[in-house]
Design an enzyme around this catalytic site. Structure first.
Site, PDB file in Angstrom:
ATOM      1  N   HIS A  25       0.844  -1.204   0.000  1.00  0.00           N
ATOM      2  CA  HIS A  25       0.000   0.000   0.000  1.00  0.00           C
ATOM      3  C   HIS A  25       0.876   1.250   0.000  1.00  0.00           C
ATOM      4  O   HIS A  25       0.693   2.160  -0.829  1.00  0.00           O
ATOM      5  CB  HIS A  25      -0.911  -0.019   1.227  1.00  0.00           C
ATOM      6  CG  HIS A  25      -1.739   1.222   1.394  1.00  0.00           C
ATOM      7  ND1 HIS A  25      -3.052   1.301   0.999  1.00  0.00           N
ATOM      8  CD2 HIS A  25      -1.428   2.451   1.912  1.00  0.00           C
ATOM      9  CE1 HIS A  25      -3.518   2.515   1.253  1.00  0.00           C
ATOM     10  NE2 HIS A  25      -2.550   3.231   1.813  1.00  0.00           N
ATOM     11  N   GLU A  26       1.818   1.296   0.932  1.00  0.00           N
ATOM     12  CA  GLU A  26       2.697   2.466   1.016  1.00  0.00           C
ATOM     13  C   GLU A  26       3.628   2.553  -0.186  1.00  0.00           C
ATOM     14  O   GLU A  26       3.983   3.650  -0.625  1.00  0.00           O
ATOM     15  CB  GLU A  26       3.500   2.425   2.316  1.00  0.00           C
ATOM     16  CG  GLU A  26       2.659   2.474   3.578  1.00  0.00           C
ATOM     17  CD  GLU A  26       1.767   3.710   3.648  1.00  0.00           C
ATOM     18  OE1 GLU A  26       2.184   4.769   3.141  1.00  0.00           O
ATOM     19  OE2 GLU A  26       0.652   3.604   4.185  1.00  0.00           O
ATOM     20  N   HIS A  29       1.950   4.552  -2.855  1.00  0.00           N
ATOM     21  CA  HIS A  29       2.144   5.990  -2.656  1.00  0.00           C
ATOM     22  C   HIS A  29       3.557   6.407  -3.078  1.00  0.00           C
ATOM     23  O   HIS A  29       3.740   7.408  -3.775  1.00  0.00           O
ATOM     24  CB  HIS A  29       1.954   6.353  -1.179  1.00  0.00           C
ATOM     25  CG  HIS A  29       0.555   6.221  -0.668  1.00  0.00           C
ATOM     26  ND1 HIS A  29      -0.537   6.783  -1.294  1.00  0.00           N
ATOM     27  CD2 HIS A  29       0.073   5.608   0.447  1.00  0.00           C
ATOM     28  CE1 HIS A  29      -1.623   6.521  -0.605  1.00  0.00           C
ATOM     29  NE2 HIS A  29      -1.286   5.800   0.457  1.00  0.00           N
TER      30      HIS A  29
END
Length: 377
Positions: A25-26, A29
């Site tokens: 998920h990170e 980003h």
């Protein structure tokens, strides 16, 4: 007597589920930020004091925090929780300011923020696509094969050979669609549209409430219609069609999640069904005990949950940021700093309250409150 995966297996499974999902998920980003030239100062798995880490040649600190319940990417210029430009940001040299998150146009910031939840959905799509390729997809048509005596289906007059075209106004193409819709609606009365010998009929049916307990002692309350299909039909899915099937399965899962959340909000399901990290850890351990395929399927479900929750329009979550970017795009200027500050304070309060609530539910699910009541009594 119930089976238990044990504390070590539970912790291992929790790490196998949450760790990679938070990292990816990170990483979504981070990768989007890199594409648009934003410098990442820190990439953390877990919160709190750093227990291990290293700094790469671009100056990004990759680290592990002692509390493994999430993670974050801190981009250059993130000097306050709301990500608003302030005096400290304005004081940066122009070259450094150009590498900050705040310096980018709103559409680039929105892509960077949305990249995390999108990554979660992509992970689930790939997992479902792989499972569809390896094991096939259940295409059993929504045709009644057997009607159980004294069941809701029998009371509604269903017969073998009836094709259930819709339930509660929702189309039912396969028996899996029927099962998914029925399980979420114990005790509810819904209309059935059936096709019988070329004629279309609409009949109401009140679903039964079935309570089951699995081998781990978990109790489930689900709806039951009282029918079984005829011969099961499974279809092997090729590599080219697998991603499409993965998208369909993610969509189906999201629809079930939204249905369940709506039922909790409207009071049709008890709020104690909301769970948090403790319950996720327990279920992860149980899925690992059942086998690797079950664990991988559970990872896909949790990935969808992470993506969905992060897109909720709550300040502090990705969805909250996206909401303010949408407002900024319409107004053609950012929301005022004071509004953002109070919104993010409110969002933090909501998230903390929700965390306390689901933790209370989790502790109840593992029997803590019953045990304390027994000691006091």
């Amino acid at each position: 007597m119930t089976d238990s995966p044990g504390i070590l297996m539970t912790l291992l499974a929790f790490a196998l589920v949450l760790g990679p999902l938070v990292f990816l998920h990170e990483l979504g980003h981070y990768a989007a930020g890199r594409i648009f030239g934003v410098k990442a100062e820190a990439f953390s798995i877990g919160f709190g004091r750093e227990i291990a880490g290293f700094t790469d040649k671009r100056g990004t600190r990759w680290k592990f925090g002692w509390l493994p319940l999430g993670g974050y990417v801190r981009f250059a210029g993130d000097m306050n929780p709301a990500g608003q430009p302030d005096a400290e940001w304005l004081a940066l040299p122009a070259e450094e300011r150009a590498k900050t998150f705040q310096s980018k146009p709103v559409w680039q910031r929105a892509i960077i923020v949305a990249a995390g939840p999108v990554t979660n959905f992509v992970i689930a799509i790939l997992i479902f696509a792989g499972l569809a390729t390896l094991y096939g997809v259940n295409r059993t048509p929504s045709i009644v094969g057997v009607v159980a005596p004294q069941s809701p289906a029998a009371a509604a007059g269903l017969r073998p050979g009836d094709r259930i075209e819709a339930m509660g106004g929702r189309g039912m193409a396969t028996f899996s669609d029927l099962a998914e819709y029925t399980m979420l609606r114990p005790g509810e009365t819904v209309p059935l549209r059936i096709e019988r010998n070329g004629e279309t009929l609409t009949v109401p049916v009140t679903l039964a409430t079935l309570r089951e307990r699995d081998r781990f002692g978990n109790e489930y309350r689900k709806g039951q219609l009282g029918i079984r299909p005829g011969k099961p039909v499974y279809e092997r899915v090729g590599l080219l069609r697998a991603p499409v099937e993965g998208v369909r399965m993610v969509g189906t899962t999201l629809r079930s999640m939204i249905d369940g959340l709506g039922q909790i909000i409207t009071g049709r399901r008890p709020v104690d069904e909301l769970g948090g990290p403790i319950r996720i850890a327990g279920i992860a351990g149980q899925q690992l005990a059942l086998g690797p395929v079950e664990l991988v399927f559970f990872i896909a479900l949790i990935s969808i949950n992470l993506g969905f929750i992060n897109l909720l329009p709550i300040p502090m979550l990705d969805g909250g940021h996206l909401f303010f970017y949408a407002v900024e795009a319409v107004r053609r200027r950012p929301v005022g700093p004071q509004v953002m500050e109070w919104a993010f304070r409110g969002g933090l309060a909501v998230l903390l309250a929700l965390f306390v609530f689901v933790t209370f539910n989790d502790l109840g699910a593992v029997g803590l409150w019953r045990g304390l009541a027994g000691l006091i009594g």
